[in-house]
Scaffold this active site. Structure first.
Site, short mmCIF file in Angstrom:
data_model
loop_
_atom_site.label_atom_id
_atom_site.label_comp_id
_atom_site.label_asym_id
_atom_site.label_seq_id
_atom_site.Cartn_x
_atom_site.Cartn_y
_atom_site.Cartn_z
N ASP A 207 -6.45 0.59 -6.60
CA ASP A 207 -5.05 0.94 -6.84
C ASP A 207 -4.20 -0.32 -6.95
O ASP A 207 -3.12 -0.42 -6.38
CB ASP A 207 -4.52 1.85 -5.73
CG ASP A 207 -3.26 2.61 -6.16
OD1 ASP A 207 -3.03 2.74 -7.39
OD2 ASP A 207 -2.51 3.08 -5.29
N GLY B 63 10.92 1.51 2.08
CA GLY B 63 10.43 2.23 0.91
C GLY B 63 9.68 3.48 1.30
O GLY B 63 9.56 3.82 2.48
N GLN B 64 9.22 4.18 0.28
CA GLN B 64 8.50 5.44 0.48
C GLN B 64 7.31 5.47 -0.47
O GLN B 64 7.47 5.28 -1.67
CB GLN B 64 9.44 6.62 0.17
CG GLN B 64 8.78 7.99 0.27
CD GLN B 64 8.67 8.49 1.70
OE1 GLN B 64 9.54 8.20 2.52
NE2 GLN B 64 7.61 9.22 2.00
#
Length: 346
Positions: free
Chosen positions: A152, A34-35
């Site tokens: 987050d 993923g990124q």
């Protein structure tokens, strides 16, 4: 496991860049998992060791170095079955890399919002995931060596192991609180649109109750299978929280339940209780929200009476958030889940 020692003050095994290159087949695109705003994540395999996830700081990521330092300091001191475990790091030249335990089922959002894989999350699995996230957050807020506000928490930051146990990840934006500190203020907001509490998004105020708000959003997403940032009844610009509140007021809250859960009759009462807990967590005023201790208690005692929630905080479209917040601060949004990732030193 090939370790190249420890750097003073890091408290983490230090790996050479050559070891990381070999483990990821030179960061092969086929190994890319993923990124994120931090940079790319790759799957790897250490010689005679476990499979790993390798998070490589992107050189173009201006804020990534601060996130990297923050994550090293924090996660090396945190150990809980519902937090992702870090195995080491690599700091060599311009390379800044973190090595984690590999999570074969990737992240919660890859199941929850997928029309096919979502069917694999039956109600029992969803309850297990909700409980695990709550236990991990309670540890961060109350029982860890450091008192940590994650800042987050979102579906893409909940990783799932081979047995679908949830693990909270990505501590790049987390902040350490003193034991007698209840609230802090920042001039720059970090986090992800849709999961941020109103006092944080609008005023830069964050506390344990900011994480509770994010947990409430996540709980409602898990029950409904819907993203908070998608809009329902678009003529009125209602996000998931607004939609859930409308259904609650109208006595139709069972309609929020994910259709993939099948016949609601067997789990309906239980699900309604979870929705009520979610609405309690996303109430507009931070003082009205429960603590994570309260949440874990509610989750563990089905006979306990829950209070009726007050109106949640929900934004009528993203423009409202941007107009309000731009008066006081500068925000940088990445394209990854609209993460606001401006880092500000304490």
């Amino acid at each position: 496991m090939h370790r190249e020692g420890r750097r003073k003050g890091l408290e983490l095994p230090l790996f050479s860049f050559a070891t990381v290159v070999a483990a990821t087949d030179n960061f092969s695109p086929t190994n890319k998992l993923g990124q994120g705003g931090f940079g790319p994540v790759y799957k790897g395999k250490l010689p005679e060791g476990p499979e790993i996830a390798v998070k490589r700081l992107s050189r173009s990521s201006g804020q990534g170095l601060e996130e990297f330092k923050n994550e090293i300091i924090l996660i090396a001191k945190l150990q809980h079955m519902n937090l992702v475990r870090i195995l080491g790091c690599c700091i060599e030249g311009e390379e800044k890399i973190l090595l984690y335990e590999y999570m074969p089922n990737k992240s919660l959002d890859s199941f929850l919002f997928d029309p096919t894989k979502g069917k694999l999350l039956d109600w029992g699995k969803r309850v297990h995931i909700i409980n695990g996230i709550a236990q991990g957050l309670l540890y961060l807020h109350k029982y860890s060596r450091l008192r940590v506000i994650h800042r987050d928490l979102k579906a893409s930051n909940i990783l799932l192991d081979g047995k679908m146990n949830p693990k909270i990840s990505d501590f790049g934006m987390a902040r350490i609180f003193g034991r007698n500190e209840s609230e802090a203020n920042t001039n720059r907001v970090v986090g992800t649109y849709g999961y941020m509490s109103p006092e944080y998004a609008m005023e830069g105020l964050f506390s344990e109750k900011s994480d509770v708000f994010s947990f409430g959003v996540l709980l409602l997403e898990i029950v409904s299978g819907k993203k908070n940032t998608s809009f329902y009844h678009s003529d009125r610009s209602l996000n998931l929280l607004g939609y859930a509140w409308e259904l609650w007021k109208d006595g139709r809250v069972s309609e929020l339940m994910d259709p993939m859960l099948g016949d609601p009759t067997s789990t309906c009462c239980n699900i309604l209780r979870f929705i009520q807990m979610g609405l309690l967590c996303v109430q507009e005023s931070a003082k009205d929200r429960p603590t994570m201790s309260d949440v874990v208690s509610m989750l563990g005692n089905e006979m306990a009476t829950l209070t009726n929630p007050k109106q949640p905080a929900f934004f009528l479209g993203r423009r409202g958030l941007e107009e309000n917040s731009s008066k006081n601060r500068t925000e940088n949004c990445s394209n990854n889940d609209l993460t606001i990732s401006e880092i500000e030193a304490r």
